[in-house]
Design a protein around this motif. Sequence first.
Motif, mmCIF file in Angstrom:
data_model
loop_
_atom_site.group_PDB
_atom_site.id
_atom_site.type_symbol
_atom_site.label_atom_id
_atom_site.label_comp_id
_atom_site.label_asym_id
_atom_site.label_seq_id
_atom_site.Cartn_x
_atom_site.Cartn_y
_atom_site.Cartn_z
ATOM 1 N N LYS A 1 0.842 -1.204 0.000
ATOM 2 C CA LYS A 1 0.000 0.000 0.000
ATOM 3 C C LYS A 1 0.875 1.251 0.000
ATOM 4 N N HIS A 2 0.243 2.372 -0.339
ATOM 5 C CA HIS A 2 0.938 3.658 -0.252
ATOM 6 C C HIS A 2 1.471 3.886 1.163
ATOM 7 N N ALA A 3 2.665 4.436 1.256
ATOM 8 C CA ALA A 3 3.211 4.800 2.571
ATOM 9 C C ALA A 3 2.679 6.166 2.966
ATOM 10 N N ASP A 4 1.380 6.225 3.247
ATOM 11 C CA ASP A 4 0.711 7.423 3.775
ATOM 12 C C ASP A 4 0.258 7.055 5.185
ATOM 13 N N LEU A 5 0.927 7.617 6.181
ATOM 14 C CA LEU A 5 0.668 7.202 7.560
ATOM 15 C C LEU A 5 0.496 8.406 8.469
ATOM 16 N N ALA A 6 -0.179 8.195 9.582
ATOM 17 C CA ALA A 6 -0.242 9.228 10.618
ATOM 18 C C ALA A 6 0.341 8.637 11.898
ATOM 19 N N ILE A 7 1.207 9.413 12.544
ATOM 20 C CA ILE A 7 1.847 8.978 13.788
ATOM 21 C C ILE A 7 1.301 9.858 14.913
ATOM 22 N N TRP A 8 0.777 9.230 15.941
ATOM 23 C CA TRP A 8 0.027 9.960 16.972
ATOM 24 C C TRP A 8 0.668 9.823 18.344
ATOM 25 N N ASN A 9 0.590 10.902 19.111
ATOM 26 C CA ASN A 9 1.051 10.913 20.498
ATOM 27 C C ASN A 9 -0.034 10.395 21.428
ATOM 28 N N ILE A 10 -0.395 9.148 21.269
ATOM 29 C CA ILE A 10 -1.426 8.541 22.113
ATOM 30 C C ILE A 10 -0.978 7.118 22.420
ATOM 31 N N ASP A 11 -1.667 6.475 23.368
ATOM 32 C CA ASP A 11 -1.286 5.116 23.746
ATOM 33 C C ASP A 11 -2.109 4.064 23.022
ATOM 34 N N HIS A 12 -3.319 4.460 22.595
ATOM 35 C CA HIS A 12 -4.210 3.478 21.964
ATOM 36 C C HIS A 12 -5.053 4.180 20.897
ATOM 37 N N PRO A 13 -5.319 3.518 19.772
ATOM 38 C CA PRO A 13 -6.041 4.184 18.678
ATOM 39 C C PRO A 13 -7.456 4.656 19.041
ATOM 40 N N SER A 14 -8.075 4.057 20.080
ATOM 41 C CA SER A 14 -9.423 4.509 20.452
ATOM 42 C C SER A 14 -9.419 5.965 20.919
ATOM 43 N N GLU A 15 -8.254 6.472 21.344
ATOM 44 C CA GLU A 15 -8.177 7.859 21.816
ATOM 45 C C GLU A 15 -8.440 8.870 20.700
ATOM 46 N N LEU A 16 -8.254 8.454 19.460
ATOM 47 C CA LEU A 16 -8.458 9.405 18.353
ATOM 48 C C LEU A 16 -9.895 9.922 18.320
ATOM 49 N N ALA A 17 -10.849 9.056 18.633
ATOM 50 C CA ALA A 17 -12.259 9.456 18.594
ATOM 51 C C ALA A 17 -12.719 10.037 19.926
ATOM 52 N N TYR A 18 -11.920 9.882 20.925
ATOM 53 C CA TYR A 18 -12.324 10.227 22.293
ATOM 54 C C TYR A 18 -12.228 11.728 22.559
ATOM 55 N N TYR A 19 -11.128 12.327 22.125
ATOM 56 C CA TYR A 19 -10.949 13.754 22.374
ATOM 57 C C TYR A 19 -11.743 14.591 21.384
ATOM 58 N N LEU A 20 -12.123 15.766 21.802
ATOM 59 C CA LEU A 20 -12.698 16.745 20.882
ATOM 60 C C LEU A 20 -11.902 18.028 21.048
ATOM 61 N N GLY A 21 -11.230 18.450 19.965
ATOM 62 C CA GLY A 21 -10.442 19.672 20.055
ATOM 63 C C GLY A 21 -9.040 19.443 20.579
ATOM 64 N N LEU A 22 -8.611 18.195 20.586
ATOM 65 C CA LEU A 22 -7.228 17.917 20.962
ATOM 66 C C LEU A 22 -6.587 17.133 19.817
ATOM 67 N N ASN A 23 -5.628 17.730 19.181
ATOM 68 C CA ASN A 23 -4.986 17.106 18.025
ATOM 69 C C ASN A 23 -3.688 16.446 18.451
ATOM 70 N N ALA A 24 -3.675 15.121 18.481
ATOM 71 C CA ALA A 24 -2.506 14.392 18.972
ATOM 72 C C ALA A 24 -1.551 13.993 17.844
ATOM 73 N N LEU A 25 -1.696 14.614 16.666
ATOM 74 C CA LEU A 25 -0.801 14.216 15.568
ATOM 75 C C LEU A 25 0.651 14.557 15.904
ATOM 76 N N HIS A 26 1.533 13.582 15.756
ATOM 77 C CA HIS A 26 2.967 13.792 15.980
ATOM 78 C C HIS A 26 3.655 14.096 14.655
ATOM 79 N N ARG A 27 3.598 13.177 13.729
ATOM 80 C CA ARG A 27 4.155 13.384 12.387
ATOM 81 C C ARG A 27 3.205 12.716 11.396
ATOM 82 N N ARG A 28 3.443 13.046 10.125
ATOM 83 C CA ARG A 28 2.681 12.410 9.065
ATOM 84 C C ARG A 28 3.677 11.858 8.063
#
Length: 400
Positions: free
Chosen positions: A366-393
Amino acid sequence: MLLTNASIATMAHDRPPYGLVEHGAIAIDNENIEWAGPEGDLPEEFRSLPAEDLDGKVVTPALMDCHTHLIYGGNRVREFEMRLEGATYEEIAQSGGGILSTVKATRAASESELVTRALPRVDRMIGEGAATIEIKSGYGLDLDTELKMLRAARRVGKARPVRIKTTFLGAHALPPEYEGRADDYIDFVCEIVLPAAHQDRIADAVDAFCDRIAFTAEQVGRVFAKATELGLPVKLHAEQLSDSGGTATAASFNALSADHLEYLGDAGIAAMSKTGMIAVLLPGAFYTLGATRLPPIEGLRAAGVPMAIATDCNPGSSPVASPLAILNMACTLFRMTPEEALAGMTRNAARALGIERESGTVEAGKHADLAIWNIDHPSELAYYLGLNALHRRVYKGRLY
Ligand code: DI6
Ligand code: FE
């Protein structure tokens, strides 16, 4: 490049949830993923690649916004106020506002202006981990402006590190000059505008709006027949404000997706599941319009119809440029699980765009298009509102 010590939400399957690989490694060559899996299993040939230790951070496929109208002139803040005073979206549309007010502003804007005004929205999406964005026309409704919008969309993809998929939405609303002559307008779309967009190679797909304030299923069918003749895939804004039967028409043309779907009934669900269509759900429009009727999530789930989610970024019904907010709304408003929400912006969004063979999961090939996040578990992405945990892309194999 080699990414090591990553919690990879591959999204390739849901067992284990998120297709999660702890202590994972991802080997990238040029623009593609060469290998992804547990670090201990990393093949010898990749071990000498320059490595980036992610210290346990979560890696997901880059987010994919598969339904936006983010190129437009002006804004509709006055209508926002009118709705707060009690007017409905349909009433505003019927009195000549709504989509048609954006059409006026978009016709008046130059192509460069449209690009310049779209970039902050695109930048926000990229800043939240997006690497693929679909952009529709549909605020021109005449030959010049529809083509201008599609060219502007292509230019956005050259101006920023993001893949843009364009969609021709000429049958979005009836322009004032065709008032009372909807069938003539559909003829114009089929015979003039769509062939011109196709000729210029600026439309990757074709969409339409089937509803009582827009076009009938029969009129949509004519547009889809032309698209099919030109070899373009189709998709549809369907059952957003009423059950107008658009989904069945879309299914009969093997559409990629039907989108919105608040008023979708059992027959529509059955048609979608039979033809393998994706349900694209748009919680931002539901939220903005204060809608109360939920799309039939339970029925879609039971029928095995894959669900994607998107911002629907547009000046009227969803002035939302935040994919992360949409992940949250998919859960809080639509009761999707955080895993379904993330699948809806990765694997299933790729299917809705017809690019699932090359995009949407973290897998070899697949394409190497990835998002790297400052979180411990992927469920946190939907949990926060207004907190952007993106580290790198990672986009096309390069770290940003
Ligand atoms: N449904 C939508 O949510 C967008 N188009 C459509 O058919 C909104 C278009 C707008 O209000 O500008
Ligand atoms: Fe839309």
